[in-house]
Design a protein around this motif. Structure first.
Motif, PDB file in Angstrom:
ATOM      1  N   GLN A  16      57.992  44.555  26.007  1.00 30.05           N
ATOM      2  CA  GLN A  16      57.733  43.353  26.415  1.00 30.05           C
ATOM      3  C   GLN A  16      57.443  42.574  25.340  1.00 30.05           C
ATOM      4  O   GLN A  16      57.770  41.282  25.056  1.00 30.05           O
ATOM      5  CB  GLN A  16      56.764  43.056  27.542  1.00 30.05           C
ATOM      6  CG  GLN A  16      57.155  43.821  28.918  1.00 30.05           C
ATOM      7  CD  GLN A  16      55.988  43.668  29.787  1.00 30.05           C
ATOM      8  OE1 GLN A  16      55.041  43.167  29.539  1.00 30.05           O
ATOM      9  NE2 GLN A  16      56.574  43.910  31.231  1.00 30.05           N
ATOM     10  N   VAL A  17      56.549  42.856  24.225  1.00 26.44           N
ATOM     11  CA  VAL A  17      56.145  42.078  23.195  1.00 26.44           C
ATOM     12  C   VAL A  17      57.491  41.727  22.214  1.00 26.44           C
ATOM     13  O   VAL A  17      57.727  40.676  21.835  1.00 26.44           O
ATOM     14  CB  VAL A  17      55.201  42.846  22.166  1.00 26.44           C
ATOM     15  CG1 VAL A  17      54.767  41.969  21.017  1.00 26.44           C
ATOM     16  CG2 VAL A  17      53.809  42.777  23.358  1.00 26.44           C
ATOM     17  N   ALA A  18      58.084  42.814  21.817  1.00 28.28           N
ATOM     18  CA  ALA A  18      59.534  42.640  20.914  1.00 28.28           C
ATOM     19  C   ALA A  18      60.514  43.698  21.427  1.00 28.28           C
ATOM     20  O   ALA A  18      60.207  44.627  21.162  1.00 28.28           O
ATOM     21  CB  ALA A  18      58.688  42.823  19.279  1.00 28.28           C
ATOM     22  N   LYS A  49      54.312  32.015  32.721  1.00 26.32           N
ATOM     23  CA  LYS A  49      54.952  31.821  31.605  1.00 26.32           C
ATOM     24  C   LYS A  49      55.540  33.279  31.188  1.00 26.32           C
ATOM     25  O   LYS A  49      56.655  33.307  30.362  1.00 26.32           O
ATOM     26  CB  LYS A  49      53.809  31.816  30.406  1.00 26.32           C
ATOM     27  CG  LYS A  49      52.764  33.029  30.247  1.00 26.32           C
ATOM     28  CD  LYS A  49      52.099  32.774  28.918  1.00 26.32           C
ATOM     29  CE  LYS A  49      51.176  33.963  28.355  1.00 26.32           C
ATOM     30  NZ  LYS A  49      50.436  33.390  27.310  1.00 26.32           N
ATOM     31  N   ASN A  50      55.393  34.468  31.724  1.00 26.07           N
ATOM     32  CA  ASN A  50      55.917  35.706  31.728  1.00 26.07           C
ATOM     33  C   ASN A  50      56.934  35.879  32.998  1.00 26.07           C
ATOM     34  O   ASN A  50      57.420  37.095  33.192  1.00 26.07           O
ATOM     35  CB  ASN A  50      55.259  36.845  31.330  1.00 26.07           C
ATOM     36  CG  ASN A  50      54.596  36.486  29.989  1.00 26.07           C
ATOM     37  OD1 ASN A  50      53.236  36.398  29.975  1.00 26.07           O
ATOM     38  ND2 ASN A  50      55.232  36.511  29.039  1.00 26.07           N
ATOM     39  N   ASN A  54      61.457  39.633  29.819  1.00 25.27           N
ATOM     40  CA  ASN A  54      61.935  39.500  28.307  1.00 25.27           C
ATOM     41  C   ASN A  54      61.611  38.181  27.753  1.00 25.27           C
ATOM     42  O   ASN A  54      61.912  37.973  26.470  1.00 25.27           O
ATOM     43  CB  ASN A  54      63.147  40.260  27.993  1.00 25.27           C
ATOM     44  CG  ASN A  54      63.505  41.368  28.746  1.00 25.27           C
ATOM     45  OD1 ASN A  54      63.987  41.621  29.450  1.00 25.27           O
ATOM     46  ND2 ASN A  54      63.025  42.302  27.565  1.00 25.27           N
ATOM     47  N   TRP A  55      61.224  37.086  28.557  1.00 21.96           N
ATOM     48  CA  TRP A  55      61.114  35.979  27.899  1.00 21.96           C
ATOM     49  C   TRP A  55      59.618  35.290  28.220  1.00 21.96           C
ATOM     50  O   TRP A  55      59.017  35.658  29.329  1.00 21.96           O
ATOM     51  CB  TRP A  55      62.137  34.749  28.520  1.00 21.96           C
ATOM     52  CG  TRP A  55      63.484  35.001  28.206  1.00 21.96           C
ATOM     53  CD1 TRP A  55      64.440  35.848  29.025  1.00 21.96           C
ATOM     54  CD2 TRP A  55      64.439  34.445  27.140  1.00 21.96           C
ATOM     55  NE1 TRP A  55      65.696  35.755  28.379  1.00 21.96           N
ATOM     56  CE2 TRP A  55      65.600  35.215  27.226  1.00 21.96           C
ATOM     57  CE3 TRP A  55      63.984  33.886  25.873  1.00 21.96           C
ATOM     58  CZ2 TRP A  55      66.466  34.912  26.377  1.00 21.96           C
ATOM     59  CZ3 TRP A  55      64.696  33.689  25.153  1.00 21.96           C
ATOM     60  CH2 TRP A  55      66.342  34.067  25.133  1.00 21.96           C
ATOM     61  N   LYS A  95      60.565  37.474  21.477  1.00 20.15           N
ATOM     62  CA  LYS A  95      60.376  38.335  20.183  1.00 20.15           C
ATOM     63  C   LYS A  95      61.390  39.699  20.182  1.00 20.15           C
ATOM     64  O   LYS A  95      61.472  40.335  20.902  1.00 20.15           O
ATOM     65  CB  LYS A  95      59.053  39.061  20.170  1.00 20.15           C
ATOM     66  CG  LYS A  95      57.932  37.700  19.881  1.00 20.15           C
ATOM     67  CD  LYS A  95      56.396  38.384  19.698  1.00 20.15           C
ATOM     68  CE  LYS A  95      55.455  37.193  19.559  1.00 20.15           C
ATOM     69  NZ  LYS A  95      54.010  37.922  19.440  1.00 20.15           N
ATOM     70  N   ILE A  96      61.897  39.660  18.923  1.00 21.31           N
ATOM     71  CA  ILE A  96      63.076  40.964  18.707  1.00 21.31           C
ATOM     72  C   ILE A  96      62.673  41.419  17.375  1.00 21.31           C
ATOM     73  O   ILE A  96      62.387  40.795  16.634  1.00 21.31           O
ATOM     74  CB  ILE A  96      64.217  40.338  18.744  1.00 21.31           C
ATOM     75  CG1 ILE A  96      64.545  39.325  17.934  1.00 21.31           C
ATOM     76  CG2 ILE A  96      64.796  40.055  20.360  1.00 21.31           C
ATOM     77  CD1 ILE A  96      66.129  38.744  17.772  1.00 21.31           C
ATOM     78  N   LYS A  97      63.036  42.648  17.158  1.00 23.06           N
ATOM     79  CA  LYS A  97      63.091  43.490  16.055  1.00 23.06           C
ATOM     80  C   LYS A  97      64.353  43.328  15.327  1.00 23.06           C
ATOM     81  O   LYS A  97      65.448  43.279  16.042  1.00 23.06           O
ATOM     82  CB  LYS A  97      62.655  44.897  16.333  1.00 23.06           C
ATOM     83  CG  LYS A  97      61.228  44.997  16.756  1.00 23.06           C
ATOM     84  CD  LYS A  97      60.741  46.545  16.952  1.00 23.06           C
ATOM     85  CE  LYS A  97      59.543  46.711  17.547  1.00 23.06           C
ATOM     86  NZ  LYS A  97      59.154  47.979  17.779  1.00 23.06           N
TER      87      LYS A  97
END
Length: 373
Positions: A16-18, A49-50, A54-55, A95-97
């Motif tokens: 969920q973070v990235a 907010k969540n 994924n956003w 957030k994405i890697k």
């Protein structure tokens, strides 16, 4: 067993973070088909907010189902059944890697609703560059159904980034703001000059992600809004966007991709190429139409240094192209090659949508025997 459960919880939290994007295409839940729980939405307004998987959201965000009515207006979602609407000071971010140092292009679809001067601020953080954000205007629509896809390029300054799309508007009606659907990412390669072409990406095969289920192409913003062009090798040297089109939805002179010059002289592309002073060169290219009801007399102007040529093309709006050439003698070690459309053109389907001539297969070569040109 308890340790395994704890590990799974940690992995889920990390996801969920990235999110890790391993191939070109939609971001995780990039089409917003997974929505809030009933307890996280009031009417259409998202309250947590969540809430959208994924956003992370902030401000006045609505979760819209295709067919939703707002007064006399019917809101249609182009892909899938759901989209989000960004009202006053609203944002969505994820957030994405990624690969640090690599170049990427974001593509997303957007539609105006009720505000007169809608615009979107798209940004990437962390941003070590002086400007890793762009303000994309939504006033001019180029598709017949009111939806456009937009591209924006950036260089990743870290192996984990956060992509944000923000509506900076403050309307009297807080719900007024653009609809967003289908957010995607593409890793861009760096094109090279070759023995058969001194221009980079002259066939326009390298460019932003094109959604396979949409039929309106992708708008590439002017250089003033995007320091890293989503069209590698080229500068969008104009006040308005150009359109990136593909063979699956349009008529393309060569290969799979091409550029449509959709806003007259306000829609131009350019590239600076190394040349040898007093040497003669030949610039060749294709001019046509996209088979998208763009009819009438068109003219493409091509520039190479101090030389120029005007190429007329009469379009029946059903596809086709012609070949053109500009010969010139270089006067400098660097020559600017530039293309624009002389006239504004609108589609013949009564939509009022702007369109224009297509250019493709642009090649630049030195000429050994200038007398044979």
């Amino acid at each position: 067993m308890q340790r395994v459960t704890v590990l799974l919880v940690i992995l889920c939290a990390t996801w969920q973070v990235a999110s890790s994007v391993t191939s070109d295409g939609l971001l995780p839940n990039g089409n917003f088909e997974y929505g809030p729980k009933p307890s996280q939405i009031k009417g259409t307004v998202v309250t947590a907010k969540n809430a959208i998987p994924n956003w992370e959201i902030s401000g006045y965000v609505e979760y819209i189902k295709s067919g939703h009515k707002q007064g006399d207006m019917l809101l249609v979602v182009p892909e899938g059944a759901f989209a989000v609407r960004l009202g006053n000071e609203a944002s969505i971010k994820q957030k994405i890697k990624v690969i640090k140092g690599a170049f990427y292009s974001i593509t997303f679809s957007a539609a105006r609703t009720c505000a007169q001067e809608e615009r979107l601020n798209i940004s990437v953080s962390p941003n070590l560059e002086p400007k890793d954000w762009g303000m994309l205007p939504m006033q001019t629509m180029y598709s017949s159904n009111g939806w456009d896809s937009h591209a924006w390029g950036f260089q990743a300054d870290a192996d984990e980034i956060e992509i944000s799309i923000h509506n900076p508007g403050t309307e009297e009606d807080p719900a007024c703001g653009p609809l967003i659907d289908s957010v995607a990412l593409k890793l861009l390669s760096t094109p090279k000059r070759t023995r058969v072409n001194l221009l980079k990406n002259g066939d326009f095969e390298e460019g932003p992600y094109v959604f396979p289920n949409t039929s309106w192409g992708v708008l590439i913003p002017p250089h003033i809004e995007d320091d890293h062009s989503p069209l590698p090798g080229w500068i969008i040297e104009s006040l308005k966007a150009v359109k990136y089109i593909d063979i699956d939805h349009f008529s393309v002179p060569s290969g799979k991709r091409a550029i449509e010059l959709v806003a007259g002289k306000e829609s131009a592309i350019a590239q600076i190429v190394k040349t040898i002073p007093d040497k003669t060169y030949a610039l060749t290219f294709s001019v046509g139409d996209a088979n998208n009801a763009c009819e009438g007399s068109m003219v493409v102007e091509a520039f190479a240094g101090r030389d120029t040529v005007q190429v007329p093309y009469t379009s029946k709006g059903k596809g086709g192209f012609k070949l053109a050439k500009l010969g010139f003698k270089a006067t400098s070690t660097r020559t600017r090659v530039r293309f624009l459309s002389t006239f504004y053109t609108m589609k013949s389907d009564n939509s009022g949508s702007l369109c224009g001539p297509v250019i493709d297969n642009v090649k630049l070569l030195s000429v050994r025997n200038p007398g044979r040109m």
